[in-house]
Design a protein around this motif. Structure first.
Motif, PDB file in Angstrom:
ATOM      1  N   GLU A   4      36.775  35.933 -37.397  1.00 37.85           N
ATOM      2  CA  GLU A   4      38.232  36.061 -37.421  1.00 37.85           C
ATOM      3  C   GLU A   4      38.891  34.735 -37.029  1.00 37.85           C
ATOM      4  N   TYR A   5      38.444  34.166 -35.944  1.00 37.44           N
ATOM      5  CA  TYR A   5      38.879  32.831 -35.550  1.00 37.44           C
ATOM      6  C   TYR A   5      37.984  32.341 -34.412  1.00 37.44           C
ATOM      7  N   ILE A   6      38.060  31.035 -34.133  1.00 40.48           N
ATOM      8  CA  ILE A   6      37.366  30.430 -32.999  1.00 40.48           C
ATOM      9  C   ILE A   6      38.431  29.792 -32.120  1.00 40.48           C
ATOM     10  N   TYR A   7      38.361  30.040 -30.806  1.00 35.39           N
ATOM     11  CA  TYR A   7      39.425  29.597 -29.886  1.00 35.39           C
ATOM     12  C   TYR A   7      38.857  28.707 -28.785  1.00 35.39           C
ATOM     13  N   TRP A   8      39.668  27.708 -28.390  1.00 36.81           N
ATOM     14  CA  TRP A   8      39.335  26.857 -27.239  1.00 36.81           C
ATOM     15  C   TRP A   8      40.606  26.556 -26.449  1.00 36.81           C
ATOM     16  N   GLU A   9      40.422  26.300 -25.172  1.00 34.42           N
ATOM     17  CA  GLU A   9      41.478  25.679 -24.387  1.00 34.42           C
ATOM     18  C   GLU A   9      40.832  24.707 -23.402  1.00 34.42           C
ATOM     19  N   PHE A  10      41.585  23.671 -23.062  1.00 36.23           N
ATOM     20  CA  PHE A  10      41.095  22.667 -22.128  1.00 36.23           C
ATOM     21  C   PHE A  10      42.259  22.273 -21.232  1.00 36.23           C
ATOM     22  N   HIS A  11      41.982  21.928 -19.987  1.00 35.91           N
ATOM     23  CA  HIS A  11      43.056  21.843 -18.999  1.00 35.91           C
ATOM     24  C   HIS A  11      43.288  20.461 -18.416  1.00 35.91           C
ATOM     25  N   ASN A  12      42.704  19.431 -18.978  1.00 37.98           N
ATOM     26  CA  ASN A  12      42.901  18.099 -18.408  1.00 37.98           C
ATOM     27  C   ASN A  12      43.054  17.054 -19.515  1.00 37.98           C
ATOM     28  N   PRO A  13      44.238  17.036 -20.190  1.00 43.49           N
ATOM     29  CA  PRO A  13      45.431  17.857 -19.986  1.00 43.49           C
ATOM     30  C   PRO A  13      45.310  19.191 -20.723  1.00 43.49           C
ATOM     31  N   PHE A  14      46.198  20.128 -20.405  1.00 43.92           N
ATOM     32  CA  PHE A  14      46.120  21.446 -21.034  1.00 43.92           C
ATOM     33  C   PHE A  14      46.468  21.355 -22.515  1.00 43.92           C
ATOM     34  N   HIS A  15      45.538  21.793 -23.353  1.00 47.02           N
ATOM     35  CA  HIS A  15      45.824  21.972 -24.763  1.00 47.02           C
ATOM     36  C   HIS A  15      44.920  23.068 -25.320  1.00 47.02           C
ATOM     37  N   GLN A  16      45.345  23.646 -26.432  1.00 46.70           N
ATOM     38  CA  GLN A  16      44.641  24.752 -27.083  1.00 46.70           C
ATOM     39  C   GLN A  16      44.314  24.372 -28.520  1.00 46.70           C
ATOM     40  N   ALA A  17      43.278  24.999 -29.034  1.00 44.06           N
ATOM     41  CA  ALA A  17      42.922  24.798 -30.442  1.00 44.06           C
ATOM     42  C   ALA A  17      42.373  26.097 -31.000  1.00 44.06           C
ATOM     43  N   ILE A  18      42.516  26.247 -32.293  1.00 43.90           N
ATOM     44  CA  ILE A  18      42.019  27.446 -32.971  1.00 43.90           C
ATOM     45  C   ILE A  18      41.579  27.055 -34.372  1.00 43.90           C
ATOM     46  N   ARG A  19      40.473  27.637 -34.807  1.00 37.68           N
ATOM     47  CA  ARG A  19      40.042  27.472 -36.195  1.00 37.68           C
ATOM     48  C   ARG A  19      40.008  28.837 -36.851  1.00 37.68           C
ATOM     49  N   LYS A  20      40.690  28.954 -37.985  1.00 40.50           N
ATOM     50  CA  LYS A  20      40.679  30.188 -38.775  1.00 40.50           C
ATOM     51  C   LYS A  20      40.389  29.795 -40.213  1.00 40.50           C
ATOM     52  N   ASP A  21      39.253  30.258 -40.729  1.00 42.03           N
ATOM     53  CA  ASP A  21      38.773  29.802 -42.030  1.00 42.03           C
ATOM     54  C   ASP A  21      38.651  28.273 -41.983  1.00 42.03           C
ATOM     55  N   HIS A  22      39.285  27.579 -42.916  1.00 37.33           N
ATOM     56  CA  HIS A  22      39.186  26.123 -42.918  1.00 37.33           C
ATOM     57  C   HIS A  22      40.405  25.464 -42.273  1.00 37.33           C
ATOM     58  N   TRP A  23      41.259  26.284 -41.641  1.00 39.22           N
ATOM     59  CA  TRP A  23      42.465  25.752 -41.014  1.00 39.22           C
ATOM     60  C   TRP A  23      42.254  25.568 -39.519  1.00 39.22           C
ATOM     61  N   LYS A  24      42.772  24.478 -39.000  1.00 38.68           N
ATOM     62  CA  LYS A  24      42.664  24.161 -37.572  1.00 38.68           C
ATOM     63  C   LYS A  24      44.067  23.947 -37.012  1.00 38.68           C
TER      64      LYS A  24
END
Length: 447
Positions: free
Chosen positions: A371-391
């Motif tokens: 369905e999707y792949i999710y990440w977050e990182f906190h130094n600095p805080f940012h989020q990312a998501i991959r759904k199909d070929h979209w990021k």
């Protein structure tokens, strides 16, 4: 005709029985993870500078994945994701250090696994596997709730603390229930290189457990700094920096160790009943980009949720089961490891995780995209998501999402959010709902 019918029936019966036998006889499982090794550091992933003949052979004899992702962009949260199957918006350890508060870990503000966290080792131990870990743990010291013995490991040898693991000539290592001294390294002496000891114990674990099902978790420290090792061969004469030579020598040394591991499996007649995973914990350090091209073609490094910080090598080998010489573009991540390994081990009661078993893909079968792949990182805080070929990637909880089409722009150079506003909004909604608030990592707005 009647004779032919019985022949066909017998063949079909044997094939069905073979399939059932495979399913009823789960394999030994070996999971090897390198440390700070980039996607582009192996020959089979395009490196022209670093020699990795054994891992290249592993890829030729198994399946190499080009769209696999680490659990995070640094070591501790990746290990947490890998072990628990919870992505970095749900897992206990979401960064190396907490954004707020302190954890009871070596008198430093670090956060260990909780008692209720279920790990791969917990699941496999319950399923009858003997479990061993060797290398860098990073999820709790001996006097915390995150000690490996409290999370399914019968045996663990190496480093509990991730910063301690920077010292390859340490004077002590953890051995299951106690620290053992390495007096040869007292003071400034550098007589014993810790990686040698770790690999020796890992191979011994395989040998002594050859007659029972085992799970070997091998999160080695190579090629993480400090960049120190006994020999820089075969790169000592290259016109590179010392760190570049050491990084390359560490990767080649790990490759040699993988060759010894496969040789041992064949010697013990375990080769065909053992599935081996090889992966990395996050992207490389920035100084290794210019000459070594350690991040491959991707933008970003360790500590970044761009592709270079989280796209990792993944090679899987299991003779007669995982197709040989195959290159798969199927997108998955370390979040899926627990569900996948549980499936391989025929575990009936798989704990709830954020992951999905990718066993069908490993076996060369078609599987619908995640369905999707999710990440977050906190130094600095940012989020990312991959759904199909979209990021999608954003900094802060209110920043607009930057949108990339990885099928045409894997380097993430063209933000297409303005051209696809509905898709950008959809990914923003997914980012909003993917995480839970952590007392140590609440998430931050960058504005």
């Amino acid at each position: 005709m009647k004779h032919d019918f019985y022949v066909y029936f017998l063949i079909a019966f044997c094939i069905c029985n073979l399939t059932s036998a495979t399913e009823s006889d789960p394999p030994n499982i070996i999971l090897v993870m390198s440390d700070d090794q980039g996607w582009g550091d192996l020959g089979c992933y395009g490196s022209r500078l670093i020699q990795t003949p054994h891992l290249d052979r592993m890829a030729a004899e198994g399946t190499r994945f080009t769209n696999c992702y680490s659990g995070s962009a640094v070591c501790a949260p990746t290990r947490c994701v890998l072990m628990t199957g919870l992505h970095s918006g749900h897992c206990t350890r979401r960064d190396n250090r907490p954004s707020v508060g302190k954890g009871p870990y070596y008198k430093r503000p670090l956060v260990p696994l909780k008692p209720e966290d279920i790990t791969v080792a917990t699941v496999l131990k319950k399923a009858g596997y003997v479990t061993g870990g060797f290398g860098k743990w990073g999820l709790g010291d001996f006097d915390t709730t995150g000690a490996p013995a409290k999370h399914g490991f019968d045996e663990f040898y190496g480093y509990l603390d991730q910063v301690h693991a920077h010292n390859y000539y340490t004077d002590r290592l953890w051995d299951t229930d106690q620290y053992v001294a390495l007096p040869e390294n007292k003071g400034k002496s550098k007589a014993v290189w810790s990686h040698d000891l770790i690999m020796e114990r890992a191979l011994h674990f395989v040998e002594k457990n050859q007659n029972q099902r085992f799970f070997l978790y091998l999160p080695v420290t190579l090629p993480h700094g400090k960049y120190e090792m006994p020999s820089l061969a075969p790169y000592e004469d290259r016109a590179w920096t010392k760190n570049e030579k050491t990084h390359a020598a560490m990767v080649t040394r790990l490759d040699k160790d993988m060759g010894e591991l496969f040789a041992l499996l064949k010697k013990l007649n375990l080769d065909k009943n053992t599935i081996v995973f090889f992966t990395g914990d996050n992207g490389p350090n920035k100084p290794l980009l210019a000459r070594m091209k350690s991040a491959g073609p991707f933008k970003g490094t360790k500590r970044s949720l761009n592709e270079g910080g989280i796209r990792c090598p993944m090679i899987v080998r299991w003779p007669d089961h995982v197709p040989a010489g195959r290159v798969s573009e199927f997108a998955w991540s370390h979040t899926d490891i627990l569900a996948t390994i549980s499936d391989l081990a025929a575990v009936q009661d798989i704990p709830d995780t954020d992951g999905v078993s990718v066993v069908p893909t490993l076996m060369g079968k078609k599987q619908k995209p995640l369905e999707y792949i999710y990440w977050e990182f906190h130094n600095p805080f940012h989020q990312a998501i991959r759904k199909d070929h979209w990021k999608g990637i954003r900094f802060g909880l209110k920043e607009p999402v930057k949108l990339y089409d990885l099928s045409n722009d894997p380097e993430e150079t063209r933000d297409l959010a303005a051209q696809h506003p509905e898709l950008a909004r959809k990914l923003a909604d997914l980012l909003d709902g993917a995480r839970t608030v952590s007392p140590h990592w609440p998430g931050q707005d960058t504005q």
